[in-house]
Design an enzyme around this catalytic site. Structure first.
Site, PDB file in Angstrom:
ATOM      1  N   ARG A 261       0.758  -1.168  -0.001  1.00  0.00           N
ATOM      2  CA  ARG A 261      -0.148  -0.191   0.062  1.00  0.00           C
ATOM      3  C   ARG A 261       1.107   1.273   0.049  1.00  0.00           C
ATOM      4  NH1 ARG A 261      -4.904  -1.730   4.135  1.00  0.00           N
ATOM      5  NH2 ARG A 261      -5.398  -3.844   3.206  1.00  0.00           N
ATOM      6  N   ARG A 276       2.124   1.247   9.848  1.00  0.00           N
ATOM      7  CA  ARG A 276       1.463   1.680   8.790  1.00  0.00           C
ATOM      8  C   ARG A 276       2.711   1.551   7.670  1.00  0.00           C
ATOM      9  NH1 ARG A 276      -2.819   4.511   7.840  1.00  0.00           N
ATOM     10  NH2 ARG A 276      -2.957   5.223  10.118  1.00  0.00           N
ATOM     11  N   GLU A 348      -6.604  -0.856  15.344  1.00  0.00           N
ATOM     12  CA  GLU A 348      -7.257  -1.938  14.435  1.00  0.00           C
ATOM     13  C   GLU A 348      -6.423  -3.021  14.079  1.00  0.00           C
ATOM     14  OE1 GLU A 348      -8.485  -2.291   9.931  1.00  0.00           O
ATOM     15  OE2 GLU A 348      -8.275  -0.360  10.417  1.00  0.00           O
ATOM     16  N   SER A 351     -10.651  -6.121  10.118  1.00  0.00           N
ATOM     17  CA  SER A 351     -11.922  -5.708   9.496  1.00  0.00           C
ATOM     18  C   SER A 351     -12.484  -6.759   8.760  1.00  0.00           C
ATOM     19  CB  SER A 351     -11.672  -4.497   8.469  1.00  0.00           C
ATOM     20  OG  SER A 351     -11.545  -3.311   9.312  1.00  0.00           O
ATOM     21  N   ARG A 390       0.390  -6.355  12.717  1.00  0.00           N
ATOM     22  CA  ARG A 390      -0.180  -5.870  13.855  1.00  0.00           C
ATOM     23  C   ARG A 390      -0.361  -6.841  14.883  1.00  0.00           C
ATOM     24  NH1 ARG A 390      -4.078  -0.641  11.959  1.00  0.00           N
ATOM     25  NH2 ARG A 390      -2.652   0.141  10.625  1.00  0.00           N
TER      26      ARG A 390
END
Length: 426
Positions: A261, A276, A348, A351, A390
């Site tokens: 990303r 990130r 987070e 999801s 994470r």
């Protein structure tokens, strides 16, 4: 992609839903375009009917030896107009298609209305925050001091937002991925896949990354290929353009892949550590379900993601994303947020979303019920099971000790070759 018939019949509710999503989409422009299309289509069909009738008349006149020049001249004019109309209709159809591709999914009625993440209600809480009688450190500091995370050399190799895992850290990352795959395949019934890590434009369009979010992707120079931002993309597209038999439903897939990303627009956020990154690992879950089963499947998938955190003994909460925070393709989403003592915050880690028929419609994936003639669009769901990097962060921060060592969770010890504790370098 939304059903164009649904939009035509529900203009006001579509406008309201898009407003709740903070989506800047000009619905009135589409309505005007659609009305123009209908006008042109009606004219084209009328002229084609006239052409057919005139063609028969010309044939009859010629057969009778009569003059057909007037009718032939009219046919020439009609043909030119039909050609112009067909060209204009083709252009309008492409404009409509591009507009539809830019419109996000409609939120489910149970999705809370709100502008941003501050409006996401908590729907579940598991475990308790660990009690530490010392000041907990963040994962990047612990990982660096223990020799497992090398940000300095990764910056030399690739720049910022990358990391080199070394020694115990590389093994822990691998152990977490293997553990997650074992749970999802052996306990929860997902079929493991190894997919391409780069896909074509059509595949990215099918799941909704394109055309709207191209700046968030890594594109290969001189190739119309993109590096996957998540395994959701190749897994969901496995049956694009196909019609599945009912007996093949439901379908469950999982894959461990790197994810890429660009993090466009996130400069200055989470610049330290693993939260990130441009490249990270994730175990993804994807389900293809009959429409009537998809919301039960969403709850089950959420439970499959939660089970990983529970087995690791990590405290977390579940929130339901509001209309202003939900993803482009989703109609309902749960976020799992794990507690990180070093950051003193929930972050987070998964999801889980139901996209209903939004993605299936974009990629033209359908299924046919036994005995039925007309195929239907299935519902697609996706969820992280979990984001491996994470989870690494959560394990390191939650299992840190006063001396800077890290205790390996009991469930991971078999995957770590018996290693029970990571100790500071001497």
């Amino acid at each position: 992609m939304l059903d164009i018939k649904f939009i035509r019949k529900n203009i006001d509710s579509v406008k309201e839903a898009l407003k709740n999503r903070n989506a800047k989409v000009d619905v009135d422009a589409f309505v005007q375009l659609d009305e123009k299309r209908r006008e042109l289509l009606a004219e084209a069909e009328s002229l084609k009917a006239e052409r057919n009738a005139t063609s028969k008349l010309v044939g009859q006149l010629k057969k009778n030896g009569e003059d057909a020049s007037e009718q032939m001249a009219r046919m020439s004019t009609v043909n030119e107009r039909i050609k112009a109309l067909d060209s204009e209709l083709k252009d309008i159809d492409e404009q409509s298609r591009q507009w539809l591709l830019s419109v996000p999914n409609m939120p489910h009625e149970s999705t809370p209305i709100g502008n941003d993440e501050t409006a996401n209600p908590q729907v579940a809480l598991w475990g308790e925050k660990p009690v530490m009688d010392f000041e907990p450190k963040e994962h990047w500091e612990l990982g660096t001091k223990l020799g497992g995370l090398d940000f300095e050399r990764s910056a030399k190799l690739a720049g910022s937002r990358f990391v080199v895992y070394r020694g115990w850290a590389a093994r822990l990352e691998r152990a977490l991925a293997q553990f997650m795959l074992d749970v999802q395949t052996m306990e929860n019934g997902y079929e493991e896949c190894i997919t391409p890590y780069m896909v074509n434009r059509a595949t990215m369009t099918g799941t909704g990354q394109l055309p709207k979010f191209e700046e968030d992707l890594f594109k290969l120079e001189n190739w119309d290929y993109f590096m996957i931002p998540t395994a959701e993309v190749p897994l969901t597209n496995l049956y694009s353009g196909e019609i599945l038999p009912e007996d093949q439903m439901p379908m469950r897939f999982t894959a461990f892949t790197p994810c890429f990303r660009s993090e466009a627009g996130s400069y200055g956020k989470d610049t330290k550590g693993l939260i990130r990154q441009h490249q990270f690992h994730k175990v993804e879950m994807v389900r293809i379900e009959k429409p009537e089963d998809s919301y039960d499947a969403l709850e089950e998938m959420r439970g499959h993601a939660e089970s990983i955190l529970q087995k690791l003994g990590l405290h977390y909460r579940v929130v339901s994303l509001c209309t202003g925070d939900i993803g482009f393709s989703a109609t309902k989403t749960y976020d799992l947020e794990v507690w990180l003592p070093g950051q003193n915050a929930y972050r987070e880690i998964s999801s889980c979303s139901n996209c209903e028929d939004f993605q299936a419609r974009r990629m033209n994936m359908r299924f046919r019920r036994n005995g039925a003639k007309k195929p239907e669009f299935p519902h697609t769901l996706n969820g992280s099971g979990l984001a491996v990097g994470r989870t690494f962060v959560a394990v390191v921060e939650n299992y840190q000790q006063p001396d800077g060592s890290i205790v390996i969770p009991e469930i991971l010890k078999p995957y770590m070759g018996g290693v029970e504790i990571i100790r500071p370098l001497s």
